[in-house]
Design a protein around this motif. Structure first.
Motif, mmCIF file in Angstrom:
data_model
loop_
_atom_site.group_PDB
_atom_site.id
_atom_site.type_symbol
_atom_site.label_atom_id
_atom_site.label_comp_id
_atom_site.label_asym_id
_atom_site.label_seq_id
_atom_site.Cartn_x
_atom_site.Cartn_y
_atom_site.Cartn_z
ATOM 1 N N UNK A 34 0.824 -1.213 0.000
ATOM 2 C CA UNK A 34 0.000 0.000 0.000
ATOM 3 C C UNK A 34 0.857 1.262 0.000
ATOM 4 N N UNK A 35 2.037 1.203 0.606
ATOM 5 C CA UNK A 35 2.931 2.359 0.652
ATOM 6 C C UNK A 35 4.264 1.945 0.028
ATOM 7 N N UNK A 36 4.572 2.497 -1.125
ATOM 8 C CA UNK A 36 5.783 2.153 -1.847
ATOM 9 C C UNK A 36 6.989 2.897 -1.276
ATOM 10 N N UNK A 37 8.180 2.335 -1.525
ATOM 11 C CA UNK A 37 9.429 3.055 -1.331
ATOM 12 C C UNK A 37 9.877 3.607 -2.682
ATOM 13 N N UNK A 38 10.669 4.666 -2.675
ATOM 14 C CA UNK A 38 11.208 5.192 -3.924
ATOM 15 C C UNK A 38 12.298 4.307 -4.497
ATOM 16 N N UNK A 39 12.753 3.329 -3.705
ATOM 17 C CA UNK A 39 13.724 2.338 -4.156
ATOM 18 C C UNK A 39 13.628 1.146 -3.212
ATOM 19 N N UNK A 40 14.314 0.071 -3.534
ATOM 20 C CA UNK A 40 14.345 -1.084 -2.630
ATOM 21 C C UNK A 40 15.443 -0.873 -1.595
ATOM 22 N N UNK A 41 15.120 -1.173 -0.327
ATOM 23 C CA UNK A 41 16.061 -0.938 0.763
ATOM 24 C C UNK A 41 16.240 -2.204 1.586
ATOM 25 N N UNK A 42 17.441 -2.348 2.164
ATOM 26 C CA UNK A 42 17.745 -3.477 3.036
ATOM 27 C C UNK A 42 17.479 -3.062 4.481
ATOM 28 N N UNK A 43 16.588 -3.808 5.152
ATOM 29 C CA UNK A 43 16.213 -3.511 6.530
ATOM 30 C C UNK A 43 16.130 -4.814 7.312
ATOM 31 N N UNK A 44 16.232 -4.714 8.640
ATOM 32 C CA UNK A 44 16.010 -5.907 9.454
ATOM 33 C C UNK A 44 14.528 -6.030 9.783
ATOM 34 N N UNK A 45 14.153 -7.188 10.277
ATOM 35 C CA UNK A 45 12.747 -7.487 10.552
ATOM 36 C C UNK A 45 12.125 -6.523 11.564
ATOM 37 N N UNK A 46 12.798 -6.203 12.691
ATOM 38 C CA UNK A 46 12.171 -5.285 13.643
ATOM 39 C C UNK A 46 11.866 -3.905 13.054
ATOM 40 N N UNK A 47 12.744 -3.382 12.194
ATOM 41 C CA UNK A 47 12.486 -2.069 11.597
ATOM 42 C C UNK A 47 11.287 -2.120 10.658
ATOM 43 N N UNK A 48 11.149 -3.189 9.903
ATOM 44 C CA UNK A 48 10.001 -3.311 8.998
ATOM 45 C C UNK A 48 8.710 -3.342 9.803
ATOM 46 N N UNK A 49 8.702 -4.121 10.892
ATOM 47 C CA UNK A 49 7.504 -4.207 11.732
ATOM 48 C C UNK A 49 7.167 -2.850 12.342
ATOM 49 N N UNK A 50 8.196 -2.128 12.822
ATOM 50 C CA UNK A 50 7.960 -0.820 13.432
ATOM 51 C C UNK A 50 7.465 0.188 12.405
ATOM 52 N N UNK A 51 8.010 0.145 11.197
ATOM 53 C CA UNK A 51 7.565 1.055 10.142
ATOM 54 C C UNK A 51 6.109 0.789 9.771
ATOM 55 N N UNK A 52 5.726 -0.478 9.688
ATOM 56 C CA UNK A 52 4.327 -0.806 9.390
ATOM 57 C C UNK A 52 3.398 -0.288 10.491
ATOM 58 N N UNK A 53 3.823 -0.440 11.753
ATOM 59 C CA UNK A 53 3.001 0.046 12.868
ATOM 60 C C UNK A 53 2.879 1.564 12.829
ATOM 61 N N UNK A 54 3.984 2.244 12.555
ATOM 62 C CA UNK A 54 3.980 3.706 12.491
ATOM 63 C C UNK A 54 3.071 4.211 11.360
ATOM 64 N N UNK A 55 3.138 3.573 10.215
ATOM 65 C CA UNK A 55 2.276 3.959 9.099
ATOM 66 C C UNK A 55 0.813 3.767 9.447
ATOM 67 N N UNK A 56 0.498 2.626 10.052
ATOM 68 C CA UNK A 56 -0.899 2.306 10.380
ATOM 69 C C UNK A 56 -1.458 3.223 11.460
ATOM 70 N N UNK A 57 -0.679 3.439 12.507
ATOM 71 C CA UNK A 57 -1.186 4.143 13.679
ATOM 72 C C UNK A 57 -1.028 5.663 13.616
ATOM 73 N N UNK A 58 -0.061 6.137 12.846
ATOM 74 C CA UNK A 58 0.264 7.567 12.872
ATOM 75 C C UNK A 58 0.154 8.218 11.495
ATOM 76 N N UNK A 59 0.944 7.721 10.535
ATOM 77 C CA UNK A 59 1.096 8.433 9.265
ATOM 78 C C UNK A 59 -0.205 8.495 8.474
ATOM 79 N N UNK A 60 -0.848 7.336 8.260
ATOM 80 C CA UNK A 60 -2.052 7.351 7.442
ATOM 81 C C UNK A 60 -3.212 8.104 8.110
ATOM 82 N N UNK A 61 -3.473 7.928 9.408
ATOM 83 C CA UNK A 61 -4.513 8.760 10.037
ATOM 84 C C UNK A 61 -4.212 10.255 9.948
ATOM 85 N N UNK A 62 -2.936 10.641 10.099
ATOM 86 C CA UNK A 62 -2.588 12.056 10.006
ATOM 87 C C UNK A 62 -2.793 12.576 8.594
ATOM 88 N N UNK A 63 -2.421 11.781 7.588
ATOM 89 C CA UNK A 63 -2.601 12.209 6.194
ATOM 90 C C UNK A 63 -4.080 12.363 5.862
#
Length: 329
Positions: A79-108
């Motif tokens: 649902x939310x693309x990156x401008x490029x492919x990035x290498x991340x660890x599993x905890x960061x991906x999970x935290x980014x998904x939570x931040x998008x769901x709980x903060x970014x999309x409601x604010x937008x």
């Protein structure tokens, strides 16, 4: 003849003994990092898809790398693309998904009436020191445990860039960036945006570093300190809004009351939960707070002030920004 050989035999045995006592092991990453990655995968906090693909282990140089890295081209199942492919660890991906769901999309949705479609990042995994400064400790980027966010693109095509809109955007755009910054402070353990130091004038840095432990979990660093902005819409009590009052106060000079918290949740909805592996909390509890903070690296002092009051360091962004790696020592 035997008497002549004996001294050489003793010397050889002594050399072998000394060699055996030497330790030529390469440096190792802290064990908690691998534990956190494994716990995240075991808890199924990240789902493999066309947008999130497992990658080969990155082992070095030095202690840089990840045990179970992922190549990520989009979040929230595409649902939310990156401008490029990035290498991340599993905890960061999970935290980014939570931040998008709980903060970014409601604010937008509250500010613009449309969600975010893309994050324009400025970097993820990179084996380098903090702020690319010699003598500083390794950055969380060196472990795929950080992301630099340069802006957002909405589904209606609108582009929001931090370097331009943090200070010079319209009211709703600036409020949106403050929303996502403040909300990130409840999801990640480090959030650094424009105003935190000169290295972050054009992006928001988020990571899951360990800064020691508190009674409520890992210690968090959130800079600059922001106040939540009111969300547009009708008053919840049904009463009209109070009239605007021009107060003769320079807010930029007023500062914050003593005792203000370092982070605020801003924007609609409840405060987001930090969906990170339990291994992070366990590792934080083992980390002495006195050793948690790295020495502050020296910052360049040459530069100029823009019209909007932001400090821009001298030189090209490639001289001190987020794209280079640590050269071999």
């Amino acid at each position: 003849m035997a008497c002549r050989v004996l001294p050489f035999a003793v010397a050889a045995a002594l050399m072998l003994a000394l060699t055996g006592c030497s330790n030529y092991e390469r440096p190792r990453r802290p064990a908690w990092r691998g534990e956190a990655e494994a716990a995240c995968v075991a808890q199924k906090l990240v789902h493999v898809s066309a947008y999130v693909q497992p990658a080969r282990e990155i082992d070095g140089p030095g202690i840089c790398g990840l045990t179970r890295p992922f190549k990520v081209s989009a979040l929230l199942d595409g649902a939310v693309q990156f401008n490029s492919a990035y290498t991340l660890d599993c905890p960061m991906i999970a935290a980014l998904n939570a931040w998008l769901t709980d903060v970014v999309q409601p604010a937008a949705l509250a500010r613009f009436g449309t969600p975010v479609a893309q994050i324009d990042s400025m970097g993820a995994y990179s084996c380098r020191s903090m702020n690319n400064q010699w003598g500083a400790r390794l950055s969380e980027h060196a472990f795929g445990n950080a992301l630099d966010i340069g802006g957002f693109r909405l589904t209606d095509g609108r582009q929001i860039t931090i370097v331009r809109d943090w200070m010079r955007g319209d009211d709703q755009t600036r409020a949106f960036l403050q929303d996502v910054h403040s909300g990130a402070c409840t999801t990640f353990t480090t959030v650094l945006g424009p105003g935190s130091n000169i290295f972050h004038y054009n992006h928001i840095h988020v990571d899951l570093a360990l800064h020691g432990n508190t009674s409520s979990g890992p210690r968090r660093i959130c800079r600059p300190q922001l106040r939540p902005s009111p969300v547009p819409g009708p008053p919840r009590d049904g009463l009209p809004n109070p009239p605007e009052i021009d107060e003769d106060i320079d807010i930029a000079q007023a500062g914050h009351p003593e005792g203000d918290a370092l982070a605020f949740h801003a924007g609609p909805g409840p405060a987001p939960s930090a969906r990170i592996p339990d291994a992070y909390f366990a590792a934080a509890a083992r980390t002495p707070a006195a050793r948690a903070y790295a020495p502050v690296p020296p910052e360049p002092v040459r530069g100029a002030m823009r019209e909007d009051g932001a400090f821009v360091p001298e030189g090209k962004p490639s001289d001190w920004d987020l794209t280079s790696t640590i050269p071999p020592r």
